[in-house]
Design a protein around this motif. Structure first.
Motif, PDB file in Angstrom:
ATOM      1  N   SER A  92     -23.064 -23.980 -29.426  1.00 37.95           N
ATOM      2  CA  SER A  92     -24.069 -23.781 -29.820  1.00 37.95           C
ATOM      3  C   SER A  92     -24.982 -22.749 -29.189  1.00 37.95           C
ATOM      4  CB  SER A  92     -24.832 -24.895 -30.264  1.00 37.95           C
ATOM      5  OG  SER A  92     -25.341 -25.663 -28.791  1.00 37.95           O
ATOM      6  N   VAL A  93     -26.109 -22.156 -29.688  1.00 38.48           N
ATOM      7  CA  VAL A  93     -26.738 -21.308 -29.039  1.00 38.48           C
ATOM      8  C   VAL A  93     -27.591 -22.100 -27.981  1.00 38.48           C
ATOM      9  CG1 VAL A  93     -28.947 -19.989 -29.350  1.00 38.48           C
ATOM     10  CG2 VAL A  93     -27.165 -19.760 -31.090  1.00 38.48           C
ATOM     11  N   GLY A  94     -27.932 -23.297 -28.319  1.00 35.05           N
ATOM     12  CA  GLY A  94     -28.592 -23.974 -27.333  1.00 35.05           C
ATOM     13  C   GLY A  94     -27.893 -24.512 -26.110  1.00 35.05           C
ATOM     14  N   THR A  95     -26.456 -24.653 -26.118  1.00 34.59           N
ATOM     15  CA  THR A  95     -25.609 -24.742 -25.071  1.00 34.59           C
ATOM     16  C   THR A  95     -25.555 -23.667 -24.184  1.00 34.59           C
ATOM     17  OG1 THR A  95     -24.117 -26.221 -26.272  1.00 34.59           O
ATOM     18  CG2 THR A  95     -23.252 -25.147 -24.399  1.00 34.59           C
ATOM     19  N   VAL A  96     -25.603 -22.142 -24.880  1.00 37.99           N
ATOM     20  CA  VAL A  96     -25.620 -20.874 -23.979  1.00 37.99           C
ATOM     21  C   VAL A  96     -27.008 -20.929 -23.179  1.00 37.99           C
ATOM     22  CG1 VAL A  96     -25.718 -18.410 -24.158  1.00 37.99           C
ATOM     23  CG2 VAL A  96     -24.162 -19.981 -25.761  1.00 37.99           C
ATOM     24  N   THR A  97     -28.046 -21.231 -23.849  1.00 36.67           N
ATOM     25  CA  THR A  97     -29.409 -20.995 -23.130  1.00 36.67           C
ATOM     26  C   THR A  97     -29.514 -22.250 -22.337  1.00 36.67           C
ATOM     27  OG1 THR A  97     -30.410 -22.205 -25.018  1.00 36.67           O
ATOM     28  CG2 THR A  97     -30.313 -19.881 -25.433  1.00 36.67           C
ATOM     29  N   TYR A  98     -28.821 -23.072 -22.447  1.00 39.91           N
ATOM     30  CA  TYR A  98     -29.165 -24.094 -21.504  1.00 39.91           C
ATOM     31  C   TYR A  98     -28.535 -23.833 -20.041  1.00 39.91           C
ATOM     32  CZ  TYR A  98     -28.179 -28.671 -18.909  1.00 39.91           C
ATOM     33  OH  TYR A  98     -28.132 -29.736 -17.802  1.00 39.91           O
ATOM     34  N   HIS A  99     -27.375 -23.155 -19.942  1.00 38.10           N
ATOM     35  CA  HIS A  99     -26.400 -22.684 -18.898  1.00 38.10           C
ATOM     36  C   HIS A  99     -26.998 -21.209 -18.369  1.00 38.10           C
ATOM     37  CE1 HIS A  99     -23.592 -25.963 -18.982  1.00 38.10           C
ATOM     38  NE2 HIS A  99     -23.591 -25.903 -20.277  1.00 38.10           N
ATOM     39  N   PHE A 100     -27.385 -20.525 -19.194  1.00 36.40           N
ATOM     40  CA  PHE A 100     -27.934 -19.323 -18.639  1.00 36.40           C
ATOM     41  C   PHE A 100     -29.299 -18.949 -19.155  1.00 36.40           C
ATOM     42  CE2 PHE A 100     -23.313 -19.083 -19.226  1.00 36.40           C
ATOM     43  CZ  PHE A 100     -23.039 -18.272 -18.066  1.00 36.40           C
ATOM     44  N   LEU A 157     -16.254 -20.384 -19.687  1.00 33.69           N
ATOM     45  CA  LEU A 157     -15.828 -20.473 -21.275  1.00 33.69           C
ATOM     46  C   LEU A 157     -16.763 -19.049 -21.692  1.00 33.69           C
ATOM     47  CD1 LEU A 157     -14.613 -23.963 -22.279  1.00 33.69           C
ATOM     48  CD2 LEU A 157     -13.179 -21.813 -21.677  1.00 33.69           C
ATOM     49  N   ILE A 158     -18.078 -19.412 -21.582  1.00 36.23           N
ATOM     50  CA  ILE A 158     -19.149 -18.454 -22.063  1.00 36.23           C
ATOM     51  C   ILE A 158     -19.047 -17.196 -21.795  1.00 36.23           C
ATOM     52  CG2 ILE A 158     -21.476 -18.105 -22.356  1.00 36.23           C
ATOM     53  CD1 ILE A 158     -21.860 -21.442 -22.455  1.00 36.23           C
ATOM     54  N   LYS A 195     -10.959 -15.167 -15.241  1.00 38.03           N
ATOM     55  CA  LYS A 195      -9.993 -14.682 -15.985  1.00 38.03           C
ATOM     56  C   LYS A 195     -10.488 -14.050 -17.295  1.00 38.03           C
ATOM     57  CE  LYS A 195      -5.273 -14.446 -17.651  1.00 38.03           C
ATOM     58  NZ  LYS A 195      -4.020 -15.187 -17.886  1.00 38.03           N
ATOM     59  N   ALA A 196     -10.410 -12.680 -17.590  1.00 39.56           N
ATOM     60  CA  ALA A 196     -10.863 -12.402 -18.927  1.00 39.56           C
ATOM     61  C   ALA A 196      -9.654 -12.230 -19.988  1.00 39.56           C
ATOM     62  CB  ALA A 196     -11.401 -10.733 -18.691  1.00 39.56           C
ATOM     63  N   GLU A 197     -10.293 -12.570 -21.029  1.00 41.12           N
ATOM     64  CA  GLU A 197      -9.154 -12.713 -22.170  1.00 41.12           C
ATOM     65  C   GLU A 197      -9.588 -11.444 -23.174  1.00 41.12           C
ATOM     66  OE1 GLU A 197      -8.206 -16.306 -23.975  1.00 41.12           O
ATOM     67  OE2 GLU A 197      -8.993 -17.450 -21.991  1.00 41.12           O
ATOM     68  N   ARG A 198      -8.385 -11.053 -24.090  1.00 41.90           N
ATOM     69  CA  ARG A 198      -8.486 -10.137 -25.092  1.00 41.90           C
ATOM     70  C   ARG A 198      -9.306 -10.449 -26.365  1.00 41.90           C
ATOM     71  NH1 ARG A 198      -5.528  -5.796 -24.856  1.00 41.90           N
ATOM     72  NH2 ARG A 198      -3.865  -5.492 -23.131  1.00 41.90           N
ATOM     73  N   SER A 199      -9.505 -11.676 -26.593  1.00 42.42           N
ATOM     74  CA  SER A 199     -10.281 -11.877 -27.841  1.00 42.42           C
ATOM     75  C   SER A 199     -11.046 -13.031 -27.520  1.00 42.42           C
ATOM     76  CB  SER A 199      -9.389 -12.189 -29.006  1.00 42.42           C
ATOM     77  OG  SER A 199      -8.376 -13.211 -28.730  1.00 42.42           O
ATOM     78  N   PRO A 200     -12.378 -13.428 -28.432  1.00 44.99           N
ATOM     79  CA  PRO A 200     -13.053 -14.724 -28.004  1.00 44.99           C
ATOM     80  C   PRO A 200     -12.063 -15.866 -28.248  1.00 44.99           C
ATOM     81  CG  PRO A 200     -13.972 -12.963 -29.437  1.00 44.99           C
ATOM     82  CD  PRO A 200     -12.497 -12.489 -29.290  1.00 44.99           C
ATOM     83  N   ARG A 201     -12.618 -16.876 -27.582  1.00 46.22           N
ATOM     84  CA  ARG A 201     -11.999 -18.182 -27.581  1.00 46.22           C
ATOM     85  C   ARG A 201     -12.536 -18.733 -29.046  1.00 46.22           C
ATOM     86  NH1 ARG A 201     -10.000 -20.968 -23.133  1.00 46.22           N
ATOM     87  NH2 ARG A 201      -9.780 -19.680 -21.317  1.00 46.22           N
ATOM     88  N   ALA A 219     -21.210 -17.717 -30.642  1.00 44.37           N
ATOM     89  CA  ALA A 219     -19.919 -17.756 -31.596  1.00 44.37           C
ATOM     90  C   ALA A 219     -18.770 -17.661 -30.980  1.00 44.37           C
ATOM     91  CB  ALA A 219     -20.376 -16.985 -32.829  1.00 44.37           C
ATOM     92  N   ALA A 220     -18.639 -16.496 -30.127  1.00 53.16           N
ATOM     93  CA  ALA A 220     -17.509 -16.221 -29.614  1.00 53.16           C
ATOM     94  C   ALA A 220     -16.912 -17.441 -28.806  1.00 53.16           C
ATOM     95  CB  ALA A 220     -17.487 -14.933 -28.830  1.00 53.16           C
ATOM     96  N   ALA A 221     -17.543 -18.105 -27.846  1.00 52.54           N
ATOM     97  CA  ALA A 221     -17.523 -19.091 -27.154  1.00 52.54           C
ATOM     98  C   ALA A 221     -17.141 -20.613 -27.892  1.00 52.54           C
ATOM     99  CB  ALA A 221     -18.542 -19.280 -26.051  1.00 52.54           C
ATOM    100  N   GLY A 222     -17.348 -20.710 -29.304  1.00 50.21           N
ATOM    101  CA  GLY A 222     -17.547 -21.804 -29.932  1.00 50.21           C
ATOM    102  C   GLY A 222     -18.308 -23.052 -29.454  1.00 50.21           C
TER     103      GLY A 222
END
Length: 225
Positions: free
Chosen positions: A66-74, A37-38, A12-18, A61-64
């Motif tokens: 860390s950058v490391g968390t993002v790069t770990y999953h993607f 969430l990302i 589900k897409a949301e209108r604003s970042p979490r 930042a929008a997902a709340g």
């Protein structure tokens, strides 16, 4: 273009970042939830800034997280943005398809389709739609391009099915359903682009009026319908 394809992710897409999630809560989230969430957080960023202007730090930042968390999953920001665009586009057309499927006739289904294509809330979808096609020109993964092709084929089939239903029910006649389908989709895309650019200005009501006029002109009403 409602049907989902194997490479698509339905979220589900949301209108604003979490907002940022507390660290204790984040540690309990399974991988699929964190990825979700990302990707969700990336949707409004693309709609507001464009595909090429969103970076991994913006998404984090929008997902709340860390950058490391993002790069770990993607593996890359392109992977995130591709999934985000597919998410928003697929959900939009799924809702569109459901509305058309509930119609009591082909003519009503086409009217519902036109109404749903142009509302005050669909500008965001159309921005994502054009970003999605632009991204396909530069995407290295051929599966991405094939997914685009299947989506557009599904969209054409939805339009044609409604027109064909109207002909079968005796509501109107059409000697070239395939041609009607191509022209309907092309006009919808063109009106959407003009709506976004506002050059010249175009209201949602006028966009609907133009598309409905096209339908009425191409699909000749039979006497008594």
């Amino acid at each position: 273009m409602a049907p989902h394809h194997p490479e698509d992710v339905g979220m589900k897409a949301e209108r604003s970042p979490r907002r940022a999630v507390a660290a204790a809560d984040r540690t309990r989230q399974p991988t699929e939830v964190r990825r979700r969430l990302i990707v969700e957080a990336a949707v409004p960023l693309i709609a507001e800034r464009g595909y090429a202007s969103v970076g991994v730090r913006d998404v984090a930042a929008a997902a709340g997280v860390s950058v490391g968390t993002v790069t770990y999953h993607f593996g890359s920001v392109q992977e995130i943005l591709s999934e985000a665009m597919v998410l928003q586009i697929e959900r939009y057309y799924a809702a569109l398809s459901e509305a058309a499927d509930r119609a009591t006739s082909g003519a009503e289904g086409l009217r519902l389709l036109v109404d749903a294509l142009f509302t005050e809330d669909t500008d965001r979808h159309w921005r994502m739609w054009f970003e999605y096609w632009n991204a396909g020109e530069h995407h290295p993964d051929q599966a991405f391009a094939r997914g685009q092709d299947r989506r557009y084929e599904s969209w054409h089939q939805q339009i044609r099915t409604l027109a064909e239903r109207g002909v079968a029910d005796g509501e109107f006649s059409c000697e070239d359903l395939d041609g009607f389908t191509v022209r309907f989709a092309a006009l919808a895309d063109g009106l959407a682009l003009q709506r976004l650019r506002q050059a010249p200005p175009l209201t949602t009501q006028d966009a609907r009026r133009h598309l409905n006029h096209f339908v009425e002109t191409e699909l000749r009403r039979r006497p008594g319908t």
